[in-house]
Design an enzyme around this catalytic site. Structure first.
Site, PDB file in Angstrom:
ATOM      1  N   SER A  14     -28.392  14.791  -0.952  1.00 15.62           N
ATOM      2  CA  SER A  14     -29.480  15.314  -2.060  1.00 15.62           C
ATOM      3  C   SER A  14     -29.191  15.108  -3.242  1.00 15.62           C
ATOM      4  O   SER A  14     -28.770  14.135  -3.953  1.00 15.62           O
ATOM      5  CB  SER A  14     -29.794  16.793  -1.542  1.00 15.62           C
ATOM      6  N   ASN A  15     -29.022  16.227  -3.990  1.00  9.73           N
ATOM      7  CA  ASN A  15     -28.395  16.261  -5.539  1.00  9.73           C
ATOM      8  C   ASN A  15     -26.938  15.453  -5.407  1.00  9.73           C
ATOM      9  O   ASN A  15     -26.408  14.798  -6.349  1.00  9.73           O
ATOM     10  CB  ASN A  15     -28.200  17.607  -5.996  1.00  9.73           C
TER      11      ASN A  15
END
Length: 579
Positions: free
Chosen positions: A241-242
């Site tokens: 994700s991030n």
């Protein structure tokens, strides 16, 4: 780069308090009740750490008995060793980020290995333990972490407290990992939103500094084997994700410090056909998706469409009044909203899986937090009037209790709402109370106000470049991802990298959405497969390639088979074999 690491501390974790699960083991991680604090209002460092590890494992991995974790893939084996933590600051930043290194007692001195990672979402320093720790520690690698300038170092403005490096509440600013001097202020300051640093612009540097800290920690822990440097120690970066976006930003940095990268479902912004920024599609989804979902069949449960239907229908009416959808009744308006989203690049599977983000109000959470971060707005200066605070039963702000405050660092996800901290919406009004604020957030995407220009400048600073020439990079993404749609992120990133003559490999996983942690919900577990097995497999294959024992993973569209009501097995996953 020479980094000054502040407030260093180290701790030993053996026996009933290991590196990987803090002594909880698989059963303790599966427990629905978090590890308790002996004094609910004042956690000890050991208690805060154990609960943070419990919380972050459960937020990232599917630990349900039928999900296969620890038997089919992954590991929760006890790993004894030492842990090192400190604060580091990237050039130009006002506030530091946390860095941490876990060194197992069984560190392989003959094949020196560091796995460097960044937390997913806005999570705290343990936010990637189920990703990097679970793969690297049992293999004898040191694992280096960064919270990449976000995390759960919340500041209680009413009580004038923050959190020390050891995760305990402190009223002494010099000891706090994040501090805001605001006498008389009320509410809560969240580091990702309110640091004034736009941390996403420096994600790659955060990862690099975490890797540097690993080398220093290894020098201290194993002086007889020192020095450790990038020339004699393998460094592999991995993130989800991030965190996936962060390791891709690290991949573009110069030098030979990094040996390979595996990025899962990365939130990454490039200039390429089809690419959209997170802030753009999150604000669009916050406005349109509640209505559009009424025209999407077979939504996963929960959230339960029947319970949400009146709220979503109210959004349809609001959109029609604003001229953003067409139709004389709710079904027609919902179809119009769905058609508009599909025209903007949303796929049917992404819309269906996006129901989870709507049900948990995640789109608004992302938009509120990132608007502050991109525009570098203070805790009391959000352009759309939002604030963060503990809330009473009527959703009005109130001071937090000492018990609530004690759990923030361990329990928080880095963005509100959650862990007893909520969003205060000053514009809330009418039959669709979230609408005025959401319209304001959306106007920052392409508007010409001073606030909009600040946000747009911040977004542009997050643009990613291609990876370093010759660096092995594997991108893994779920085709059904409804939070970071593959079409807006991984696909254009891979296309742009290849246009720049970089050799990036791409696994596209059918029936995989964004949140492995929610596969413990029966309907999600029945229809979706986890993504973590593919991250681990990609790491295995990349490592074999670096060892001269195999090829890099080949591009693949992985045709999985959801498990339904059965227990997950290898036939459901169909992980591509190494060449």
């Amino acid at each position: 780069m020479t980094t000054d690491f502040q407030h260093p501390r180290s701790s030993i974790h053996r026996g009933a308090d290991d590196l990987l699960t803090a002594g909880l083991g698989a059963e303790g991680l599966r427990s629905m009740a978090p590890p308790a604090f002996a004094d609910p209002a004042a956690a000890t460092p050991t208690e805060a750490r154990r609960r943070a590890i419990w919380s972050n494992w459960r937020g990232i991995a599917d630990l349900s008995p039928a999900g296969g974790y620890g038997t089919l893939y992954g590991s929760t084996v006890a790993v004894p060793g030492r842990e090192f933590q400190a604060l580091a600051t990237v050039p130009g930043a006002q506030h530091p980020h946390r860095v941490m290194v876990q060194i197992p007692d069984a560190f392989d001195r003959a094949a020196r290995c560091v796995v460097v990672t960044a937390s997913s979402g806005s999570r705290g320093i343990y936010g990637a333990i189920a990703v990097a720790g679970a793969w690297g520690l049992p293999r004898g690698c040191a694992v280096a972490y960064t919270d990449k300038g976000a995390g759960t170092d919340y500041v209680d403005l009413d009580a004038a407290t923050g959190f020390a490096v050891d995760g305990t509440v402190t009223a002494r600013p010099a000891e706090a990992a994040f501090h805001i001097d605001a006498p008389g202020a009320t509410g809560v300051a969240v580091k990702h939103a309110h640091s004034g640093d736009n941390p996403e612009a420096d994600w790659g540097l955060h990862v690099r500094q975490a890797a540097e800290f690993a080398l220093r920690a290894l020098d201290e822990a194993l002086p007889d084997a020192a020095p450790f440097d990038f020339a004699n120690t393998r460094v592999i970066a991995v993130g989800l994700s991030n965190g996936g976006g962060a390791v891709l930003r690290a991949a573009e940095l110069g030098g030979d410090w990094l040996d390979a990268v595996v990025a899962g479902e990365p939130s990454v912004h490039v200039e390429a056909s089809g690419a959209r920024t997170l802030y753009d599609y999150a604000t669009e989804a916050a406005l349109l998706m509640p209505c559009a979902l009424l025209a999407v069949d077979d939504l996963p449960q929960p959230p339960v469409a029947g319970q949400m239907a009146p709220v979503w229908a109210a959004r349809c009416a609001t959109l029609r009044e604003a001229g953003l959808v067409e139709g004389g009744d709710t079904p027609a308006q919902a179809r119009s909203a769905r058609d508009r989203m599909e025209a903007a690049g949303w796929t049917g599977p992404a819309l269906r899986a996006g129901a989870l983000s709507v049900g948990f109000d995640l789109w608004r959470s992302v938009a509120v937090t990132y608007a502050s971060a991109y525009g570098r707005f203070g805790f009391d200066a959000h352009p759309c009037g939002y604030r963060v605070a503990a809330l009473d039963a009527s959703l009005a702000p109130r001071p937090a209790t000492s018990t609530e405050r004690a759990g923030w660092w361990s329990d928080g996800s880095g963005i509100p709402p959650g862990a007893g901290v909520g969003i205060v919406d000053a514009r809330a009004a009418g039959p669709d109370p979230a609408w005025p604020g959401l319209r304001c957030l959306r106007a920052l995407v392409a508007g010409d106000s001073e606030a909009a220009r600040r946000v747009q400048t911040g977004v542009s600073a997050t643009r990613a470049g291609p990876p370093r020439v010759g660096l092995p990079v594997v991108v893994v993404h779920g085709i059904d991802d409804g939070l970071i749609p593959m079409a807006f992120s991984s696909v254009p990133y891979v296309d742009a990298a290849r246009a720049a003559d970089r050799d990036v490999r791409f696994w596209q996983v059918e029936n995989a959405q964004h949140f492995d942690g929610f596969l413990a919900l029966p309907d999600y577990g029945a229809r979706y497969v986890p993504l973590l097995p593919y991250i681990y497999a990609a790491l295995d294959q990349v490592t074999a390639y670096l060892d001269g024992e195999g090829a890099l993973p080949a591009d693949a569209r992985i045709r999985t088979r959801p498990r339904g009501g059965a227990t997950l097995d290898a036939s459901h996953l169909r992980v591509p074999p190494a060449d």
